[in-house]
Enzyme design. Structure first.
Site, short mmCIF file in Angstrom:
data_model
loop_
_atom_site.label_atom_id
_atom_site.label_comp_id
_atom_site.label_asym_id
_atom_site.label_seq_id
_atom_site.Cartn_x
_atom_site.Cartn_y
_atom_site.Cartn_z
CD GLN A 1 41.78 30.74 39.84
OE1 GLN A 1 42.35 29.66 40.03
NE2 GLN A 1 40.52 30.94 40.16
CB THR B 1 44.83 31.99 46.66
OG1 THR B 1 46.04 31.30 47.03
CG2 THR B 1 45.17 33.42 46.29
CB CYS B 2 42.86 27.29 46.86
SG CYS B 2 43.83 27.28 45.34
CG MET C 1 38.60 26.91 41.18
SD MET C 1 40.24 26.95 40.44
CE MET C 1 41.23 27.36 41.88
CD GLN D 1 43.74 33.14 43.09
OE1 GLN D 1 44.97 33.05 43.07
NE2 GLN D 1 42.97 32.07 43.28
CB SER E 1 51.19 28.89 41.49
OG SER E 1 50.82 30.25 41.35
N GLY F 1 29.33 25.46 42.44
CA GLY F 1 29.92 26.78 42.59
C GLY F 1 29.93 27.50 41.25
CB ALA F 2 28.52 30.07 39.71
N GLY F 3 31.89 30.69 40.96
CA GLY F 3 32.87 31.76 41.09
C GLY F 3 33.96 31.66 40.03
#
Length: 418
Positions: free
Chosen positions: A116, A49-50, A189, A120, A109, A185-187
């Site tokens: 979220q 993840t990020c 997140m 994931q 997190s 972006g369109a994911g």
């Protein structure tokens, strides 16, 4: 097989290092496949993840697996092992299970309590299932972790303990009234970002994405407008609030593209926005490092403690069930062996007394079977109970030694599967 988790996160590594190690798409699949090929690894699941990269495996040798996985993380990221190792954490068996439960519950997190991470982990499991790198051990573990995470959000106040990364990042933006927002972006997140902007009252929202159809669908959900990714430079002239999270792996917004005051939120890893934009007059850039250093959304201690108690309960239940399951083949093997002895002795009896009446023969057979069942009942019940303790394997081992059992024999395995 034992569960082994190796990884690094925002807690152990700077975002700049996470950015180099982070994997997605084909790179994630390649890492997973390479780990799976290791001789000591039976199963593998990668959660990237990020703010974390974690490799979960089912292994039969601890030290050899740790070395192999560490080397592969270094190879795939291009980060020398000696630079990577100080930032890695290693969890094994019970601790690995507890860690995944904590991650799924939002305790690990960057913004405590964000939900979220559940999506994931679900996506990581789906990819591993599609690639055939998970079996019974990791599949059950991941499914249980998802259930624990859902319980944490349903039964505690962890949702209120911390905002999502989007909300945390936007807390630096001030009043959003009348702002023009561009989301790149369109994911998943980006979807969260768009929904958050709409919830906070932003009505002028533009979505730019490489796949235009996805941008259209996301824009329609909030009455916004979709554009091609190639139009980002033009849209930046009109927007004063920008959120970028494409996962492109390179900078999609650079200083030369900015011409006026703007607030930029970069939620991608690797970064979407060149940090050099901070030198542009009137531009404010908030990225994952900013959020990490600020402590925004650190969480309320009561909610965090409630989730920790829930995780501890779920861990105890999971480990007890796992230990009980380990002894099942031994119990089945014992009963199978006893049944074979009974049938063999009844066969000898019929050969010695061939004229035994049918009804009498049936009564004798049922009596012998009842005697054996009663003799075995208490030991098998007790060994199942004792198996749930930390030293439960020793009781099953003693049973195997005493009765010369082989729980891997085909008949025992077949009955357990059924």
């Amino acid at each position: 097989m034992s569960v082994l988790a190796i990884g690094l996160s925002h807690r152990t590594a700077p975002v700049s290092l996470l950015e180099r190690v982070s994997v997605s798409g084909d790179a994630l699949v390649k890492l997973m496949q390479d780990v799976h090929r290791e001789v000591n690894v039976a199963e593998v699941l990668v959660v990237s993840t990020c703010n974390r990269v974690e490799v979960y495996t089912a292994v039969d040798r601890f030290h050899a697996a740790v070395t192999a996985i560490t080397n592969l993380l270094g190879t795939h990221s291009g980060v020398p092992v000696e630079e990577l190792t100080p930032h890695l954490y290693v969890h094994y068996e019970d601790r690995a299970v507890e860690h995944l439960f904590s991650v799924a519950s939002g305790l690990e997190s960057m913004v405590v309590g964000e939900g979220q991470i559940l999506g994931q982990i679900r996506q990581a499991l789906k990819i591993a299932q599609e690639q055939g790198t998970v079996g019974a051990t990791l599949n059950e573990l991941a499914q249980q972790a998802l259930r624990v995470g859902k319980r944490a959000h349903a039964e505690t106040e962890i949702d209120r303990a911390g905002a999502s990364l989007v909300t945390a990042g936007l807390s630096f933006a001030g009043d959003l009234t009348g702002r023009r927002a561009l989301v790149v972006g369109a994911g998943a997140m980006s979807g969260l970002a768009v929904a958050t902007l709409a919830r906070l009252g932003v009505t002028d929202i533009v979505i730019a994405n490489r796949t235009y159809d996805k941008a259209v669908r996301l824009a329609e959900s909030v009455g916004g407008r979709a554009v091609e990714l190639s139009e980002v430079s033009r849209e930046l002239r009109e927007a004063d609030l920008v959120i970028s999270c494409t996962g492109a792996g390179h900078h999609v917004i650079t200083p030369d593209m900015l011409q006026g005051p703007a607030f930029l939120l970069d939620l991608a890893l690797p970064h979407d926005i060149d940090p050099a934009v901070r030198a542009v007059d009137g531009v404010t850039l908030v990225d994952l490092e900013t959020i990490q250093e600020s402590g925004v959304g650190a969480g309320e201690q009561d909610a965090v403690e409630a989730v920790r108690r829930l995780v501890a309960q779920e861990l105890d239940a999971f480990l007890s069930a796992e230990r009980a399951a380990r002894v099942t083949p031994t119990v089945v093997a014992l009963r199978s062996k006893a049944a074979d002895v009974v049938e063999a002795e009844l066969g000898r009896l019929l050969m010695r007394v061939p004229d035994l009446e049918g009804r009498t023969r049936d009564e004798v057979a049922q009596t012998v079977r009842r005697v054996v069942d009663k003799l075995l009942h208490e030991p098998t019940v007790r060994v199942k109970q004792l198996a749930t303790s930390p030293a439960g394997d020793h009781y099953a081992e003693a049973l195997r030694e005493l009765f010369d059992l082989d729980p891997t024999m085909p008949e025992a395995v077949r009955r357990v599967d059924l």
